[in-house]
Design a protein around this motif. Structure first.
Motif, PDB file in Angstrom:
ATOM      1  N   ARG A 177       0.809  -1.222   0.000  1.00  0.00           N
ATOM      2  CA  ARG A 177       0.000   0.000   0.000  1.00  0.00           C
ATOM      3  C   ARG A 177       0.838   1.266   0.000  1.00  0.00           C
ATOM      4  O   ARG A 177       0.318   2.354  -0.267  1.00  0.00           O
ATOM      5  N   HIS A 178       2.132   1.156   0.315  1.00  0.00           N
ATOM      6  CA  HIS A 178       3.000   2.327   0.316  1.00  0.00           C
ATOM      7  C   HIS A 178       3.638   2.548  -1.058  1.00  0.00           C
ATOM      8  O   HIS A 178       3.537   1.696  -1.936  1.00  0.00           O
ATOM      9  N   ASP A 179       4.300   3.687  -1.204  1.00  0.00           N
ATOM     10  CA  ASP A 179       4.872   4.025  -2.505  1.00  0.00           C
ATOM     11  C   ASP A 179       6.320   3.574  -2.670  1.00  0.00           C
ATOM     12  O   ASP A 179       6.937   3.814  -3.702  1.00  0.00           O
ATOM     13  N   ARG A 180       6.870   2.920  -1.661  1.00  0.00           N
ATOM     14  CA  ARG A 180       8.221   2.364  -1.744  1.00  0.00           C
ATOM     15  C   ARG A 180       8.199   0.967  -1.133  1.00  0.00           C
ATOM     16  O   ARG A 180       7.422   0.690  -0.227  1.00  0.00           O
ATOM     17  N   MET A 185      11.285  -1.107   7.248  1.00  0.00           N
ATOM     18  CA  MET A 185      12.701  -0.834   7.019  1.00  0.00           C
ATOM     19  C   MET A 185      12.885   0.519   6.334  1.00  0.00           C
ATOM     20  O   MET A 185      13.911   1.174   6.510  1.00  0.00           O
ATOM     21  N   ILE A 186      11.884   0.927   5.566  1.00  0.00           N
ATOM     22  CA  ILE A 186      11.915   2.245   4.916  1.00  0.00           C
ATOM     23  C   ILE A 186      11.283   3.307   5.799  1.00  0.00           C
ATOM     24  O   ILE A 186      11.853   4.375   6.032  1.00  0.00           O
ATOM     25  N   TYR A 187      10.085   3.021   6.310  1.00  0.00           N
ATOM     26  CA  TYR A 187       9.300   4.063   6.964  1.00  0.00           C
ATOM     27  C   TYR A 187       9.322   4.035   8.488  1.00  0.00           C
ATOM     28  O   TYR A 187       8.985   5.035   9.120  1.00  0.00           O
ATOM     29  N   GLY A 188       9.707   2.930   9.093  1.00  0.00           N
ATOM     30  CA  GLY A 188       9.664   2.855  10.544  1.00  0.00           C
ATOM     31  C   GLY A 188      11.004   3.028  11.226  1.00  0.00           C
ATOM     32  O   GLY A 188      11.073   3.567  12.326  1.00  0.00           O
ATOM     33  N   VAL A 258       0.509  11.503  19.991  1.00  0.00           N
ATOM     34  CA  VAL A 258       0.579  10.863  18.676  1.00  0.00           C
ATOM     35  C   VAL A 258       1.126   9.438  18.782  1.00  0.00           C
ATOM     36  O   VAL A 258       1.947   9.142  19.659  1.00  0.00           O
ATOM     37  N   PRO A 259       0.699   8.542  17.888  1.00  0.00           N
ATOM     38  CA  PRO A 259       1.274   7.190  17.844  1.00  0.00           C
ATOM     39  C   PRO A 259       2.713   7.236  17.320  1.00  0.00           C
ATOM     40  O   PRO A 259       3.054   8.067  16.458  1.00  0.00           O
ATOM     41  N   ALA A 260       3.542   6.330  17.814  1.00  0.00           N
ATOM     42  CA  ALA A 260       4.954   6.311  17.436  1.00  0.00           C
ATOM     43  C   ALA A 260       5.149   6.148  15.937  1.00  0.00           C
ATOM     44  O   ALA A 260       5.994   6.828  15.332  1.00  0.00           O
ATOM     45  N   LEU A 261       4.391   5.261  15.330  1.00  0.00           N
ATOM     46  CA  LEU A 261       4.622   4.995  13.913  1.00  0.00           C
ATOM     47  C   LEU A 261       4.268   6.192  13.047  1.00  0.00           C
ATOM     48  O   LEU A 261       4.966   6.486  12.064  1.00  0.00           O
ATOM     49  N   ASP A 262       3.193   6.913  13.398  1.00  0.00           N
ATOM     50  CA  ASP A 262       2.861   8.137  12.657  1.00  0.00           C
ATOM     51  C   ASP A 262       4.021   9.122  12.727  1.00  0.00           C
ATOM     52  O   ASP A 262       4.394   9.751  11.725  1.00  0.00           O
ATOM     53  N   TYR A 263       4.595   9.238  13.909  1.00  0.00           N
ATOM     54  CA  TYR A 263       5.711  10.156  14.117  1.00  0.00           C
ATOM     55  C   TYR A 263       6.937   9.736  13.309  1.00  0.00           C
ATOM     56  O   TYR A 263       7.568  10.555  12.625  1.00  0.00           O
ATOM     57  N   LEU A 264       7.272   8.454  13.349  1.00  0.00           N
ATOM     58  CA  LEU A 264       8.469   7.977  12.651  1.00  0.00           C
ATOM     59  C   LEU A 264       8.305   8.023  11.140  1.00  0.00           C
ATOM     60  O   LEU A 264       9.235   8.372  10.411  1.00  0.00           O
ATOM     61  N   ILE A 265       7.104   7.673  10.661  1.00  0.00           N
ATOM     62  CA  ILE A 265       6.860   7.722   9.216  1.00  0.00           C
ATOM     63  C   ILE A 265       6.992   9.147   8.700  1.00  0.00           C
ATOM     64  O   ILE A 265       7.598   9.398   7.645  1.00  0.00           O
ATOM     65  N   ALA A 266       6.453  10.113   9.445  1.00  0.00           N
ATOM     66  CA  ALA A 266       6.564  11.514   9.033  1.00  0.00           C
ATOM     67  C   ALA A 266       8.023  11.940   8.954  1.00  0.00           C
ATOM     68  O   ALA A 266       8.442  12.610   8.000  1.00  0.00           O
ATOM     69  N   SER A 267       8.816  11.564   9.950  1.00  0.00           N
ATOM     70  CA  SER A 267      10.230  11.924   9.956  1.00  0.00           C
ATOM     71  C   SER A 267      10.984  11.268   8.803  1.00  0.00           C
ATOM     72  O   SER A 267      11.770  11.912   8.099  1.00  0.00           O
ATOM     73  N   ASN A 268      10.725   9.977   8.580  1.00  0.00           N
ATOM     74  CA  ASN A 268      11.418   9.270   7.501  1.00  0.00           C
ATOM     75  C   ASN A 268      11.018   9.803   6.135  1.00  0.00           C
ATOM     76  O   ASN A 268      11.860   9.936   5.236  1.00  0.00           O
ATOM     77  N   GLY A 273      12.686  13.285   1.383  1.00  0.00           N
ATOM     78  CA  GLY A 273      12.385  14.391   0.489  1.00  0.00           C
ATOM     79  C   GLY A 273      10.923  14.537   0.134  1.00  0.00           C
ATOM     80  O   GLY A 273      10.569  15.361  -0.722  1.00  0.00           O
ATOM     81  N   ASP A 274      10.045  13.773   0.777  1.00  0.00           N
ATOM     82  CA  ASP A 274       8.610  13.874   0.512  1.00  0.00           C
ATOM     83  C   ASP A 274       8.028  15.121   1.177  1.00  0.00           C
ATOM     84  O   ASP A 274       8.572  15.629   2.161  1.00  0.00           O
ATOM     85  N   THR A 275       6.914  15.581   0.644  1.00  0.00           N
ATOM     86  CA  THR A 275       6.164  16.648   1.290  1.00  0.00           C
ATOM     87  C   THR A 275       5.256  16.022   2.340  1.00  0.00           C
ATOM     88  O   THR A 275       4.402  15.180   2.016  1.00  0.00           O
ATOM     89  N   VAL A 276       5.444  16.416   3.596  1.00  0.00           N
ATOM     90  CA  VAL A 276       4.682  15.834   4.699  1.00  0.00           C
ATOM     91  C   VAL A 276       4.001  16.972   5.454  1.00  0.00           C
ATOM     92  O   VAL A 276       4.611  17.631   6.310  1.00  0.00           O
ATOM     93  N   PRO A 277       2.721  17.250   5.153  1.00  0.00           N
ATOM     94  CA  PRO A 277       2.031  18.388   5.781  1.00  0.00           C
ATOM     95  C   PRO A 277       2.066  18.350   7.303  1.00  0.00           C
ATOM     96  O   PRO A 277       2.250  19.388   7.953  1.00  0.00           O
TER      97      PRO A 277
END
Length: 480
Positions: A177-180, A185-188, A258-268, A273-277
C-alpha cells in the motif's frame, strides 16, 4: 587456524568508531563509521570457533557465523559473503539493526570475561564490501515457471519470500500500500540506524531479477484477496502489524498525543524528500518541544533519538519497569543516553493534562517491582500517593502494535484469525484455512524483529514451493 583465530586472549573487543555525540545529534546519518579492513579482520579473528556455536544457535536464521568470521579473518571476503547470504536475504540490514546484544553476541561463548565478538559489525562490513565490489547479484531463475505467487506486503518477510521464490523460477508479484518497497525498514526505522539507500538498492536488485512490484496498491481498496487468489497460484500474506496500542485515560484525545509509527513515518518521509504536511505544520515534528515518549522497546528508542535530532527542547523516555527489565536493546539505550535522552524508570502513565485542547503534561505514578507472575517476569505495582505530572508539548505513544482487521480490510471473511487478531495458520505448512493462501512474519507471530520476519519469509517460500509442486504433479501425470 590457531594463528588466525582464537585471538580474543590478546585482542580486546572493538566496535567501529562512533561519530561524536555533538556531530550525530545534528543529522540522521548512521552513527558508526565504516570498519577498516584490518580492524574487521582482527575482530573476526577473536572468534573461538566453538564446537557448538551458541551465536548460531541463537540466531533466528541459523547464520553460519563462525565460518564467515574465519573467512573474514583470512581476507576471503567474497567467500564470507557467499556464506552469509546463503542463510540471510539481507545481511547488510541485519548487521545494522539486529539486537545482537540479545541474540548472537549476547550468547557468544567468550562474552563472559573477554567480551563478545563484534558479530553485527563484521556482518555489515562483509555485506557492504560485497555491494561495493559488485558481488551482490539479482535473484536469477535457472528456468522460468508458469506458476505465479502474489505477496501482500513489501516488508522483510514479503521480500525474503519473493527472493527465494523468484530464484526458483516462479513469477512473483509483490503488492504494497506504500509508494516504496521495504515496509518498516523504509518508513519505521530511522536513518541513523539504517540509511534508506541500503534498502532501496536491494529493492532495485529484486526488480532487476524479475520480481514485479505493485506499489500504492492496498488490498481491499484496489484489489481484494479473492481477486488475488484468482490471479495467482498461491498468495503469501506478510503485512506486518501496524495498529498502534493505545493507553486511553483522561485527556487521551488532546492534540499533541501521537502514535509512534505516525511520528516515525513523518520523519522518515521528510528525510526522503517527501512533502509531509503534518511534519511541516509541527504536529509530527519535535523541534523546540518538550517530548515524552511512553514505552521501553526499540520503537521507543527510535522515537527518542529522532526527537533529539529534530531539535527537541528536552526528551524523556517514561517506562513502567526498570532498566534491567527494558525490552529494547541495551546498545540503543546507551546510544540514547549519550545523546542526552533522560530515562524515567518505574513510572507508568495514567492520563494527560492539557491547555486549550493541547497536551501540556503526562500524569503518571511511580511503580515498584513485585513478585513474578506466571511468566516469571516481575509484576509492576503502583506506589500509593506517588502520582506526578511530567510536562510535555508532544507525547509519543510507543506501546507496541497489534494486527489490523485483515478479514474486513481484505474483503475476505473466510480468512481466519486468532483471538489476538493475528492470522491463523497451520504452523507445519504456514497455510491459512484458505487453500493456497499462506501467511508469515509479524501478522502471524505478533510484533517481532526484522530477523524473525526474514526467517518466516524464507520458510514460507519453502512451503509455497512444496505446495505448488504438489499442485502441479497431477497435471504433469495427466499430460503424460
Amino acid at each position: 587456524m590457531a594463528d588466525r583465530m582464537l585471538q580474543f586472549v590478546r585482542l580486546s573487543q572493538a566496535q567501529p568508531e562512533k561519530r561524536g555525540v555533538g556531530e550525530r545529534r545534528k543529522d540522521f546519518g548512521e552513527i558508526y563509521r565504516e570498519f577498516e579492513p584490518a580492524a574487521a579482520a582482527q575482530q573476526a579473528s577473536r572468534c573461538s570457533q566453538c564446537g557448538v556455536p551458541f551465536c548460531q544457535v541463537h540466531c533466528p536464521l541459523s547464520n553460519n557465523i563462525p565460518d564467515w568470521l574465519k573467512l573474514t579473518a583470512e581476507g576471503r571476503l567474497e567467500e564470507a559473503y557467499e556464506v552469509a547470504s546463503a542463510t540471510n536475504t539481507f545481511p547488510e540490514i541485519c548487521g545494522r539493526i539486529c539486537p545482537q546484544d540479545r541474540l548472537c553476541e549476547g550468547n557468544c561463548v567468550i562474552e563472559k570475561g573477554f567480551e563478545s565478538v563484534t558479530i553485527g559489525a563484521v556482518e555489515k562490513y562483509i555485506a557492504d564490501t560485497a555491494w561495493e565490489r559488485g558481488w551482490v547479484t539479482a535473484p536469477r531463475a535457472k528456468a522460468e515457471l508458469r506458476q505465479s505467487v502474489g505477496i501482500i506486503g513489501a516488508g522483510p518477510a514479503g521480500l525474503a519470500a519473493a527472493e527465494r521464490l523468484r530464484s526458483r523460477g516462479y513469477q512473483v508479484h509483490v503488492y504494497d500500500r506504500h509508494d516504496r518497497a521495504g515496509g518498516l525498514m523504509i518508513y519505521g526505522i530511522p536513518n541513523f540506524k539504517l540509511e534508506k539507500e541500503v534498502v532501496v538498492r536491494r529493492w532495485r536488485s529484486f526488480e532487476q531479477g524479475g520480481i514485479r512490484f505493485h506499489l500504492n496498491c492496498a488490498i481491499g481498496r484496489d484489489v481484494t484477496l479473492p481477486e488475488l487468489r484468482e490471479r495467482h497460484d498461491a498468495v503469501f500474506i506478510a503485512t506486518g502489524v501496524y495498529k498502534a496500542r493505545d493507553i486511553g485515560g483522561e485527556g487521551a484525545g488532546l492534540e499533541g498525543i501521537v502514535p509512534a509509527l505516525d511520528y516515525l513515518i513523518a520523519s522518515n518521509r521528510d528525510n526522503l524528500g517527501d512533502t509531509v504536511p503534518e511534519f511541516a505544520s509541527g504536529a509530527l515534528n519535535a523541534a523546540g518541544k518538550r517530548v515524552v515518549v511512553l514505552g521501553g522497546g526499540d520503537t521507543a528508542m527510535d522515537c527518542v533519538r529522532t526527537a533529539v535530532r529534530q531539535g527537541a527542547a528536552s526528551v524523556t523516555c517514561m517506562y513502567r519497569r526498570d532498566k534491567a527489565n527494558m525490552p529494547g536493546s541495551m546498545r540503543e539505550v546507551a546510544n540514547a543516553e549519550e545523546e542526552g535522552v533522560e530515562f524515567m524508570w518505574l513510572a507508568a502513565p495514567e492520563g494527560f493534562e492539557g491547555a486549550d485542547g493541547h497536551v501540556s503534561g503526562v500524569r503518571a505514578v511511580r511503580m515498584h517491582l513485585g513478585l513474578p507472575d506466571a511468566t516469571g517476569r516481575q509484576q509492576v505495582v503502583p506506589i500509593k500517593g506517588s502520582g506526578f505530572t511530567q510536562g510535555c508539548d508532544l507525547a509519543i505513544k510507543a506501546l507496541g502494535f497489534d494486527p489490523e482487521d485483515l478479514p474486513a480490510m481484505f474483503g475476505e471473511k473466510a480468512l481466519t484469525v486468532t483471538r489476538w487478531g493475528t492470522v491463523k495458520v497451520d504452523h507445519r505448512t504456514m497455510m491459512t484455512d484458505l487453500p493456497g493462501v499462506f501467511a508469515g512474519g509479524d501478522i502471524v507471530r505478533g510484533a517481532s524483529l526484522v530477523v524473525w520476519a526474514i526467517r518466516d519469509g524464507r520458510d514460507a517460500a519453502e512451503r509455497i514451493d512444496a505446495y505448488l509442486k504438489e499442485q502441479a504433479a497431477p497435471a504433469a501425470v495427466a499430460a503424460e
